[in-house]
Structure formats: structure tokens, C-alpha cells
Design a protein around this motif. Structure first.
Motif, PDB file in Angstrom:
ATOM      1  N   MET A  46      45.241  40.919  46.776  1.00 42.77           N
ATOM      2  CA  MET A  46      44.941  42.103  47.588  1.00 42.77           C
ATOM      3  C   MET A  46      43.608  42.689  47.125  1.00 42.77           C
ATOM      4  N   ARG A  47      42.852  43.215  48.080  1.00 47.49           N
ATOM      5  CA  ARG A  47      41.575  43.838  47.771  1.00 47.49           C
ATOM      6  C   ARG A  47      41.655  45.333  48.069  1.00 47.49           C
ATOM      7  N   TYR A  48      40.910  46.110  47.283  1.00 44.27           N
ATOM      8  CA  TYR A  48      41.025  47.565  47.341  1.00 44.27           C
ATOM      9  C   TYR A  48      39.744  48.211  47.851  1.00 44.27           C
ATOM     10  N   ALA A  49      39.922  49.257  48.656  1.00 52.32           N
ATOM     11  CA  ALA A  49      38.821  50.082  49.130  1.00 52.32           C
ATOM     12  C   ALA A  49      39.250  51.536  49.024  1.00 52.32           C
ATOM     13  N   PHE A  50      38.267  52.434  49.076  1.00 51.29           N
ATOM     14  CA  PHE A  50      38.583  53.855  49.205  1.00 51.29           C
ATOM     15  C   PHE A  50      37.735  54.435  50.320  1.00 51.29           C
TER      16      PHE A  50
ATOM     17  N   ALA B 115      48.127  48.134  42.057  1.00 49.27           N
ATOM     18  CA  ALA B 115      48.314  46.819  41.447  1.00 49.27           C
ATOM     19  C   ALA B 115      49.719  46.676  40.869  1.00 49.27           C
ATOM     20  N   ALA B 116      50.232  47.750  40.255  1.00 48.12           N
ATOM     21  CA  ALA B 116      51.576  47.705  39.690  1.00 48.12           C
ATOM     22  C   ALA B 116      52.619  47.543  40.787  1.00 48.12           C
ATOM     23  N   LEU B 117      52.450  48.257  41.886  1.00 47.17           N
ATOM     24  CA  LEU B 117      53.395  48.133  42.998  1.00 47.17           C
ATOM     25  C   LEU B 117      53.343  46.740  43.600  1.00 47.17           C
TER      26      LEU B 117
END
Length: 279
Positions: free
Chosen positions: A1-5, A249-251
Motif C-alpha cells: 500500500m502507498r500513502y498520501a496526505f 501500516a499496523a492496521l
């Protein structure tokens, strides 16, 4: 998974600072709020657009989305969808965000279908996907899917805001089932209750984030939309970014979804930016 804000959490921040925050806190992309009070919006010129694209490319950070404010189900809305698509293309963004913005009229769906169809071919030609967000008059997955099923264009899809579908009474499983054929990516956030939607650090509120993340494509995107712009007394986002990413990330680890490595080393000026096509 990739993250954005989303830059909704850091209103008015200059582009170099947005890129710096993404790199420093391990985010691979940014959702740019495209409003005239922000540095990036459809009114900026070609030189400014090129500079913004180069800034993100040099940092190795994706402009994930041009978050526009078109209300496609409102017959009186005048924001040009083609201008938002053009801005996304110039910045190398994969997506344009639009709102429903209907007024409760049974004909709202038809208005939205016509407007989204009107830009579908241009979006496909530019390698940009226009995403209708679960929001306001169409806050559930079922309501947005009802529109998108009629549009019938791969270049038009859905943006799942988990807060709005939850407020609309849908479970994450119901929302995902409705949106999956159209889903672009997911916006996450957290709040204290249905009555108090002040933004909280991820995991500190009541939204069922784990349930929303469980069925997602592990190669997809998650964007943290922290609505600081509308809640000036909320905590500042920069100090929360690393912990928020770690919480996601933990979820995801609990669901068995892999997570990406930290941001790559900054790209040198003039290097090839990310592809415009694809998620």
C-alpha cells in the motif's frame, strides 16, 4: 500500500514545504487541494505548473490527485471539469477529485451523469481518472455507484471517503461492495463521533478503519485527509504524519497487506517524473 496526505491538512503551505513533509514522513504521494486560496489551482499558468511538477519529481513524490471543488450533481455549478483534468495532466497527477453537491432533487443523478460523461473522453485521452467522492448529497457507496454505473466510463470512478459512508449508515463491507468496480483509492481520517467531526489522529476516534482497509488492493493508495482547514483549533498535521502512517501500516499488517518501502532518494532535477497513467 502507498500513502498520501491531503494539503487540506496544511492549508496554504508552499509546494516545496509540502514535498519536504512528504519525504520526511515517508509518504509517497500528495493530494493537492486545488482551490484559489492554495498555491496550486486551475488558474495558475504553464510555467508555474511545470515548476510544481518538477518540484514533486525532484523529491520523488507523486502528485496523486488534483482535489477540485466541482459539484457535478448541482445544475448551477460552473467549475470546469476540463480545466481540472488539464491541471492534473500538467502536474502528472493520476486523479481529479469532484464532489456530488446535489440538492436533494431526484434529477441530481442525471445532472451528474451528464457532466461526468462530458469529460470522460478527455480524461481518458490525458491518462487522468475523474473520481466522484462519497460526500454530501451522495455520501454512501451505493449512491455514488448508482451514478457511476450509469456513466459507464473507465476514466470516471469513485473516491471512497470512509467518514462519509460511515455517517451515511453503511458498513465498510457494504461501501466496498458498492464501490469496488469503480474504486480509485480511499481517503482515511478519524473523528470523535458523528456529532463531533473535528479531525483526530488516526486511531484516536471511532471510524472503523481496520474494516475499511481489510478488503483493499495492496498495490493501491491510502490518503489521509485531515481537515485542518475547516477546524483551525485541531492539532497541527505535520507533527502527526509519521504516527499516522505507522498506524495505517499496523492496521494493514493485521490484515496481511504489505506496505511500501520508505520514499526513494530524491530525484535529480530534470529526471523523468512518475507516469501520468495508472494509480
Amino acid at each position: 500500500m502507498r500513502y498520501a496526505f491531503s494539503t487540506l491538512g496544511v492549508p496554504g503551505l508552499p509546494v516545496p514545504e509540502v514535498v519536504r513533509l512528504a519525504v520526511a514522513h515517508g509518504y509517497q504521494g500528495v493530494e493537492l487541494r486545488a482551490h484559489p486560496e492554495e498555491p496550486v489551482h486551475p488558474g495558475i499558468g504553464a510555467r508555474q505548473r511545470a515548476d510544481v511538477a518538477a518540484e514533486f519529481a525532484a523529491g520523488g513524490v507523486r502528485v496523486l490527485t488534483v482535489a477540485g471543488y466541482a459539484r457535478v450533481a448541482d445544475p448551477d455549478d460552473t467549475e470546469r471539469l476540463d480545466a481540472l483534468v488539464a491541471l492534473a495532466y500538467d502536474l502528472g497527477a493520476s486523479y481529479v477529485r469532484v464532489f456530488p453537491g446535489g440538492r436533494g432533487d431526484p434529477r441530481d443523478d442525471g445532472v451528474a451523469v451528464r457532466r461526468l460523461r462530458s469529460v470522460a473522453a478527455l480524461a481518458a485521452d490525458r491518462g487522468v481518472r475523474v473520481l466522484l467522492e462519497t460526500h454530501d448529497s451522495h455520501r454512501t457507496g451505493a449512491a455514488v455507484a448508482r451514478v457511476l454505473d450509469r456513466v459507464g466510463a473507465p476514466s470516471v470512478g469513485a473516491l471512497w471517503d470512509v467518514m462519509h459512508t460511515w455517517l451515511g449508515g453503511e458498513s465498510p463491507a457494504e461501501s466496498y461492495a458498492a464501490l469496488a468496480p469503480h474504486l480509485g483509492y480511499v481517503q482515511v481520517k478519524d473523528i470523535a463521533s458523528a456529532e463531533d467531526t473535528t479531525p483526530l489522529p488516526l486511531g484516536a476516534g471511532v471510524l472503523p478503519l481496520a474494516d475499511a482497509l481489510a478488503p483493499l488492493d495492496p498495490d493501491g493508495w491510502l490518503c489521509w485527509e485531515y481537515e485542518k482547514r475547516w477546524y483551525p483549533d485541531a492539532a497541527e498535521l505535520p507533527g502527526l504524519l509519521t504516527a499516522g502512517r505507522e498506524r495505517l501500516a499496523a492496521l494493514l499488517a493485521e490484515t496481511g497487506s504489505p506496505t511500501p518501502p520508505p520514499n526513494p532518494q530524491p530525484r535529480p532535477p530534470g529526471s523523468v517524473p512518475f507516469s501520468r497513467s495508472g494509480p
